[in-house]
Scaffold this motif. Structure first.
Motif, PDB file in Angstrom:
ATOM      1  N   GLY A 219       0.978  -1.091   0.587  1.00 57.89           N
ATOM      2  CA  GLY A 219      -0.307   0.179   0.154  1.00 57.89           C
ATOM      3  C   GLY A 219       1.112   1.396   0.151  1.00 57.89           C
ATOM      4  N   THR A 220       0.280   1.493   0.912  1.00 56.89           N
ATOM      5  CA  THR A 220       0.855   3.840   0.958  1.00 56.89           C
ATOM      6  C   THR A 220       0.688   4.503   2.156  1.00 56.89           C
ATOM      7  N   GLY A 221       1.778   4.926   1.863  1.00 61.10           N
ATOM      8  CA  GLY A 221       1.318   6.185   3.990  1.00 61.10           C
ATOM      9  C   GLY A 221       0.564   7.455   3.273  1.00 61.10           C
ATOM     10  N   PHE A 222       0.518   7.732   4.325  1.00 63.98           N
ATOM     11  CA  PHE A 222      -0.545   8.982   4.590  1.00 63.98           C
ATOM     12  C   PHE A 222      -0.393  10.336   3.199  1.00 63.98           C
ATOM     13  N   PRO A 223      -1.999   9.985   2.695  1.00 65.91           N
ATOM     14  CA  PRO A 223      -1.543  11.429   1.697  1.00 65.91           C
ATOM     15  C   PRO A 223      -0.691  13.023   2.591  1.00 65.91           C
ATOM     16  N   ASN A 224      -0.495  14.156   1.812  1.00 68.82           N
ATOM     17  CA  ASN A 224      -0.383  15.152   2.676  1.00 68.82           C
ATOM     18  C   ASN A 224      -1.604  16.384   2.395  1.00 68.82           C
ATOM     19  N   GLU A 225      -3.044  15.078   2.579  1.00 71.67           N
ATOM     20  CA  GLU A 225      -3.620  16.158   2.713  1.00 71.67           C
ATOM     21  C   GLU A 225      -4.515  16.846   4.403  1.00 71.67           C
ATOM     22  N   THR A 226      -4.886  17.839   4.730  1.00 72.30           N
ATOM     23  CA  THR A 226      -5.658  17.472   5.888  1.00 72.30           C
ATOM     24  C   THR A 226      -6.688  18.345   5.764  1.00 72.30           C
ATOM     25  N   GLY A 227      -7.409  17.769   7.028  1.00 72.60           N
ATOM     26  CA  GLY A 227      -8.071  18.636   7.690  1.00 72.60           C
ATOM     27  C   GLY A 227      -9.096  17.325   6.769  1.00 72.60           C
ATOM     28  N   SER A 228     -10.574  17.826   6.467  1.00 71.05           N
ATOM     29  CA  SER A 228     -12.259  16.817   5.604  1.00 71.05           C
ATOM     30  C   SER A 228     -11.107  16.163   4.298  1.00 71.05           C
ATOM     31  N   MET A 230      -9.309  14.660   4.267  1.00 75.03           N
ATOM     32  CA  MET A 230      -8.313  13.280   4.165  1.00 75.03           C
ATOM     33  C   MET A 230      -9.088  12.465   5.018  1.00 75.03           C
ATOM     34  N   PRO A 231      -9.454  11.308   4.008  1.00 80.40           N
ATOM     35  CA  PRO A 231     -10.526  10.306   4.299  1.00 80.40           C
ATOM     36  C   PRO A 231      -9.678   9.848   5.685  1.00 80.40           C
ATOM     37  N   PRO A 232     -10.977   8.755   6.480  1.00 76.89           N
ATOM     38  CA  PRO A 232     -10.172   8.312   7.824  1.00 76.89           C
ATOM     39  C   PRO A 232      -9.627   6.807   7.090  1.00 76.89           C
ATOM     40  N   SER A 233      -8.441   6.960   8.008  1.00 75.99           N
ATOM     41  CA  SER A 233      -7.244   6.076   6.914  1.00 75.99           C
ATOM     42  C   SER A 233      -6.116   5.794   8.416  1.00 75.99           C
ATOM     43  N   VAL A 234      -5.312   4.306   8.394  1.00 76.81           N
ATOM     44  CA  VAL A 234      -5.021   3.885   8.814  1.00 76.81           C
ATOM     45  C   VAL A 234      -3.404   3.553   8.264  1.00 76.81           C
ATOM     46  N   VAL A 235      -2.602   3.196   8.732  1.00 74.62           N
ATOM     47  CA  VAL A 235      -1.221   2.456   8.303  1.00 74.62           C
ATOM     48  C   VAL A 235      -1.060   1.386   9.566  1.00 74.62           C
ATOM     49  N   ILE A 236      -1.252   0.267   9.628  1.00 73.13           N
ATOM     50  CA  ILE A 236      -0.660  -1.327  10.203  1.00 73.13           C
ATOM     51  C   ILE A 236       0.780  -1.557   9.790  1.00 73.13           C
ATOM     52  N   ASN A 237       0.959  -1.899  11.155  1.00 74.85           N
ATOM     53  CA  ASN A 237       2.736  -3.198  10.990  1.00 74.85           C
ATOM     54  C   ASN A 237       2.407  -4.456  10.445  1.00 74.85           C
ATOM     55  N   THR A 238       3.139  -5.024  10.247  1.00 70.47           N
ATOM     56  CA  THR A 238       3.100  -6.511   8.822  1.00 70.47           C
ATOM     57  C   THR A 238       2.343  -7.712  10.787  1.00 70.47           C
ATOM     58  N   ASN A 265     -12.093   3.400   9.381  1.00 69.99           N
ATOM     59  CA  ASN A 265     -10.790   3.706   9.289  1.00 69.99           C
ATOM     60  C   ASN A 265     -10.352   2.669   8.313  1.00 69.99           C
ATOM     61  N   THR A 266      -9.834   3.120   7.371  1.00 65.04           N
ATOM     62  CA  THR A 266      -9.736   1.842   6.191  1.00 65.04           C
ATOM     63  C   THR A 266      -8.502   2.193   5.701  1.00 65.04           C
ATOM     64  N   VAL A 267      -6.928   0.326   5.792  1.00 67.23           N
ATOM     65  CA  VAL A 267      -5.846   0.599   5.789  1.00 67.23           C
ATOM     66  C   VAL A 267      -5.353   0.476   4.559  1.00 67.23           C
ATOM     67  N   ILE A 268      -4.954   1.471   4.065  1.00 63.49           N
ATOM     68  CA  ILE A 268      -3.972   2.211   2.903  1.00 63.49           C
ATOM     69  C   ILE A 268      -2.507   1.667   2.807  1.00 63.49           C
ATOM     70  N   GLY A 269      -2.171   0.892   4.404  1.00 59.53           N
ATOM     71  CA  GLY A 269      -0.994   0.538   3.446  1.00 59.53           C
ATOM     72  C   GLY A 269      -0.328   0.509   5.075  1.00 59.53           C
ATOM     73  N   LEU A 289      -1.911   6.258  13.064  1.00 58.61           N
ATOM     74  CA  LEU A 289      -3.155   7.194  12.465  1.00 58.61           C
ATOM     75  C   LEU A 289      -2.366   8.492  12.328  1.00 58.61           C
ATOM     76  N   PRO A 290      -3.213   9.219  10.936  1.00 53.91           N
ATOM     77  CA  PRO A 290      -2.615  10.512  10.864  1.00 53.91           C
ATOM     78  C   PRO A 290      -3.243  11.755  11.802  1.00 53.91           C
ATOM     79  N   LEU A 291      -1.990  12.534  12.103  1.00 53.39           N
ATOM     80  CA  LEU A 291      -2.152  14.025  12.531  1.00 53.39           C
ATOM     81  C   LEU A 291      -2.972  14.275  12.624  1.00 53.39           C
ATOM     82  N   ALA A 292      -3.148  14.645  11.182  1.00 54.07           N
ATOM     83  CA  ALA A 292      -4.516  15.562  10.550  1.00 54.07           C
ATOM     84  C   ALA A 292      -6.035  15.246  10.821  1.00 54.07           C
TER      85      ALA A 292
END
Length: 403
Positions: A219-228, A230-238, A265-269, A289-292
């Motif tokens: 997958g990918t990391g968090f996009p450089n978007e902020t506020g609304s 940015m869709p709810p997302s999460v990156v998990i570890n292996t 929160n959708t797993v994106i990476g 989780l994204p700070l934004a």
């Protein structure tokens, strides 16, 4: 009397060596520990006096007892050399024990050194060599400034990004090996019974994975978007991916936090599993989780900085000046990740150092024992060697007999 006198001299030397050696080891191996007492106290002195008396008496009594058991006629017939043969056996046993002990200690030192080397080469999930963290603390009485600090941290991070030698900068709630945050999570899977009800999480900015040197394996990391935006997302570890969706792709799956009815929160990476507390630990499910766009309130408190090779000292000085300028009255705290990890390696470093020191010391003592034993035996056999030489033995024959 001579044995006790010699042992007393050795006992005094041992106490002095213990004092100097312990002080040196404290400064070398445990520099961050504040010691309230001297390494040599009355208990150490009692043990030293006892060991001195035992060694002195044993070294004097054992030969005296052996001398009393000799057959005088046999000694006279052998020219006084029969006693030496009998006594040399005990000396040989003691010397062999010294050599064996030194070998055991040296083998232990080698094993500890190898273990220390192996531990330092462990993959911790992040690039510690080029990673440092900066944060600012305030006096507990200055709560207002402390509450305003997270809001200004993003602007400060941009100024740090322009410092020479800085490759990337990111924000996070806390650094690794400092602590952890936990919350309940509810994945869209029926394997929840096999997972813990609470999971460890880190709140990070989009550039955190690149800054920390963490590899995204799917997958990918968090996009450089902020506020609304940015869709709810999460990156998990292996480790979390293997626990919740074994043999399946976790990308696109849903995880809810705090309550089962909260937003998805959708797993994106999926990122490699990083150590969070120790250099040797079991793989633990973790998520980022994204700070934004946090599902619950969390503030950034730490700036993660990735530096170029060899630039850490200069970058640390520049960052310290920036933090002092941006947060007057604050207490900047800048730590290299390698410095944070050093106390974690301490058990192996202590073992390698102590086993090496004691092994070398035991080897030196054993060498003196071997030399003194051989020298004494040679002096007792001088008459024999003279007879052998008179009968035609060469120098090489005598040396071979000694060896």
């Amino acid at each position: 009397t001579e044995s006790v006198l010699l042992a007393s001299v050795a006992g005094v030397a041992a106490v002095v060596a213990a004092l100097w050696g312990a002080l040196a080891l404290r400064r070398l191996l445990l520099p961050d520990v504040h010691w309230a007492q001297s390494p040599v106290d009355w208990r150490v002195l009692v043990i030293a006096v006892g060991a001195t008396l035992v060694a002195g008496l044993a070294a004097g009594i054992v030969p005296a007892v052996q001398s009393g058991r000799l057959e005088l006629g046999e000694v006279l017939k052998s020219g006084g050399r029969g006693m030496a043969t009998r006594r040399s056996r005990l000396r040989s046993v003691l010397v062999m024990a010294q050599v064996a002990l030194s070998v055991v200690l040296l083998v232990g030192a080698v094993l500890f050194v190898r273990s220390l080397s192996n531990v330092r080469r462990l993959d911790l999930g992040f690039d510690a060599r080029r990673l440092m963290f900066a944060r600012v603390g305030f006096d507990t009485k200055d709560a207002r400034r402390d509450s305003l600090m997270p809001g200004r941290l993003s602007e400060t991070a941009e100024r740090i990004r322009a410092v020479g030698g800085v490759e990337s900068v990111a924000l996070t709630a806390m650094r690794p090996m400092y602590g952890f945050s936990m919350t309940s999570y509810y994945p869209d899977t029926d394997t929840l019974a096999h997972t813990k009800p609470d999971g460890m999480y880190w709140a990070v900015s989009p550039e955190y994975f690149r800054t920390a040197g963490m590899q995204i394996v799917a997958g990918t990391g968090f996009p450089n978007e902020t506020g609304s935006a940015m869709p709810p997302s999460v990156v998990i570890n292996t480790a979390m991916a293997a626990a919740l969706w074994p043999g399946e792709s976790p990308i696109g799956r849903c995880v809810r936090f705090e309550k089962a009815q909260e937003r998805c929160n959708t797993v994106i990476g999926v990122v490699e599993t990083a150590h969070w507390g120790e250099v040797i630990e079991e793989s633990t499910p973790q998520f980022y989780l994204p700070l934004a766009n946090m599902p619950f309130p969390t503030q950034p408190r730490t700036i993660a900085i990735r530096v170029e090779e060899g630039m850490a000292p200069s970058v640390s000085r520049d960052v310290h000046r920036i933090l002092l300028r941006e947060f007057p009255g604050g207490d900047p705290d800048i730590q290299r990740m390698t410095t944070v990890l050093e106390p974690k390696y301490r058990p192996w470093r202590l073992g390698a150092t102590f086993f090496s020191l004691f092994g070398v010391l035991a080897l030196v003592v054993a060498a003196f024992g071997v030399y003194s034993t051989v020298s004494y035996d040679v002096s007792q056999r001088t008459h024999e060697f003279g007879v052998r030489t008179a009968l035609g033995a060469q120098v090489a024959d005598i040396i071979r007999a000694v060896l």
